[in-house]
Write an enzyme that holds these catalytic residues in place. Structure first.
Site, short mmCIF file in Angstrom:
data_model
loop_
_atom_site.label_atom_id
_atom_site.label_comp_id
_atom_site.label_asym_id
_atom_site.label_seq_id
_atom_site.Cartn_x
_atom_site.Cartn_y
_atom_site.Cartn_z
N LYS A 44 -7.03 -10.63 -6.35
CA LYS A 44 -7.58 -9.18 -6.40
C LYS A 44 -8.42 -8.60 -7.49
CE LYS A 44 -3.21 -8.31 -3.51
NZ LYS A 44 -1.90 -7.79 -3.51
N GLN A 51 2.41 -5.62 -7.30
CA GLN A 51 2.67 -6.57 -6.33
C GLN A 51 3.96 -7.25 -6.14
OE1 GLN A 51 -0.13 -8.55 -5.45
NE2 GLN A 51 1.60 -9.90 -4.25
N ASP A 94 -2.04 0.21 -1.40
CA ASP A 94 -1.39 -0.41 -0.61
C ASP A 94 -0.87 0.45 0.80
OD1 ASP A 94 -1.67 -2.97 -1.18
OD2 ASP A 94 0.09 -2.94 -2.58
#
Ligand code: NAP
Length: 295
Positions: free
Chosen positions: A52, A96, A119
């Site tokens: 990422k 994460q 997200d």
């Protein structure tokens, strides 16, 4: 033989467009910023975070990485999120997953400001998806929608079966495709006789995390198969949830693993971060929401 959908190529093409959007923001003095929080040393999570951050560098997004040890106290992480929520140089915050067991995942995800929830896991954004007013579409299903669009696969009125009902892939996938006027059926581990549903699919999206779950006799001739699954076999190979080779002669389109949905997931994270920076006021033509892009 099926057309193999090249997610790497589609992602590369999209990233060119994203790079141009970042350049235009930078001209106006706005540098899109993404904060990435990782707790513990799960090797897969570390790899995803590295990817990422590399992808951010590639398109000109500034990334801020925060590492916590496996035994970190949830309050420390929550305090960091609070601080990042207030920073004007951070347009997206990502934690994460998975988190170590001392964390209540829902509490952590809800601490992220809905305006920076790239997200798309905050309840506010999940609710937006349900009523068709999405600000941050969750990255993996968003990437699948973009792949289908890129391939010119119509969705309106078509039978879509989604195998997998998780909060991060299966459920939002079903909602997004419903928004596109598909007729959607969602299956999960307790579904009885999975094949009686999958055989009806014009478009089959599989996100179960079970290698070889979908075999040719479960799929209609000419169907489109989108394989989201990522499974590491004992011999080290990476495979999806579908029998790729077996399906090739039967279906019209199929995504490979690796090289299908995976590269799109990271690309949509970049898109969500840039969209957030644009909405923060840095661009004359402000996108009101990712909804414009989805519709
Ligand atoms: P998850 O949270 O474990 O959910 C799996 C879902 O599949 C659950 O709804 C489960 O049903 C269902 N399922 C499991 N076995 C099944 C079976 N035999 N038949 C039908 N349904 C079954 O996983 P996830 O996070 O959604 O991820 C799914 C897969 O996608 C994993 O392989 C993951 O690595 C991969 N993934 C890929 C990307 C990417 O970018 N390509 C991104 C995210 C995830 P229940 O609800 O009944 O338990």
């Amino acid at each position: 033989m099926a057309k193999i959908i090249d997610g790497v190529a589609v992602a590369r093409e999209m990233r060119r467009g994203l790079k141009a959007r970042v350049a235009s923001l930078r001209e106006r003095g706005v540098v899109p910023g993404l904060a990435v929080i990782i707790v513990g040393d799960n090797p897969a999570s570390r790899l995803y975070v590295r990817n990422k951050i590399r992808a951010c560098d590639e398109v000109g997004i500034k990334s801020f990485r925060f590492d916590f040890p496996q035994a970190a106290a949830p309050d420390e992480v929550l305090a960091l999120i609070e601080a990042l929520n207030r920073r004007s140089d951070v347009h997206g915050i990502l934690v994460q997953l998975p988190l170590p067991p001392q964390f209540a995942i829902g509490e952590v995800l809800r601490a992220i400001s809905p305006d920076k929830d790239v997200d798309g896991f905050h309840l506010y954004n999940v609710g937006g998806l349900v009523v068709g007013d999405t600000v941050f579409p969750p990255c993996t299903p968003y990437g699948v929608v973009k792949l289908l669009e890129h391939e010119g696969i119509p969705l309106e009125g078509r039978n879509v079966v989604v195998v997998g009902a998780s909060n991060i892939v299966g459920k939002p996938m079903a909602l997004m495709l419903m928004q596109k006027d598909a007729t959607v059926c969602i299956c999960h581990a307790k579904t009885r006789d999975l094949a009686q549903f999958t055989i009806l699919a014009d478009i089959l999206v599989v996100a179960a995390g079970q290698p070889n779950l979908i075999v040719p006799q479960m799929v209609k001739t000419g169907a489109v198969v989108i394989d989201v699954g990522i499974n590491r076999l004992p011999d080290g190979r990476l495979v999806g949830d579908a029998d790729f080779k077996g399906l090739l002669p039967k279906v019209s389109h199929i995504t490979p693993v690796p090289g299908g949905v995976g590269p799109m997931t990271v690309t949509m994270l970049l898109a969500n971060t840039i969209g957030s920076a644009e909405r923060s006021g840095g661009q004359a033509r402000v996108l009101t929401s990712a909804q414009e892009e989805l519709s």
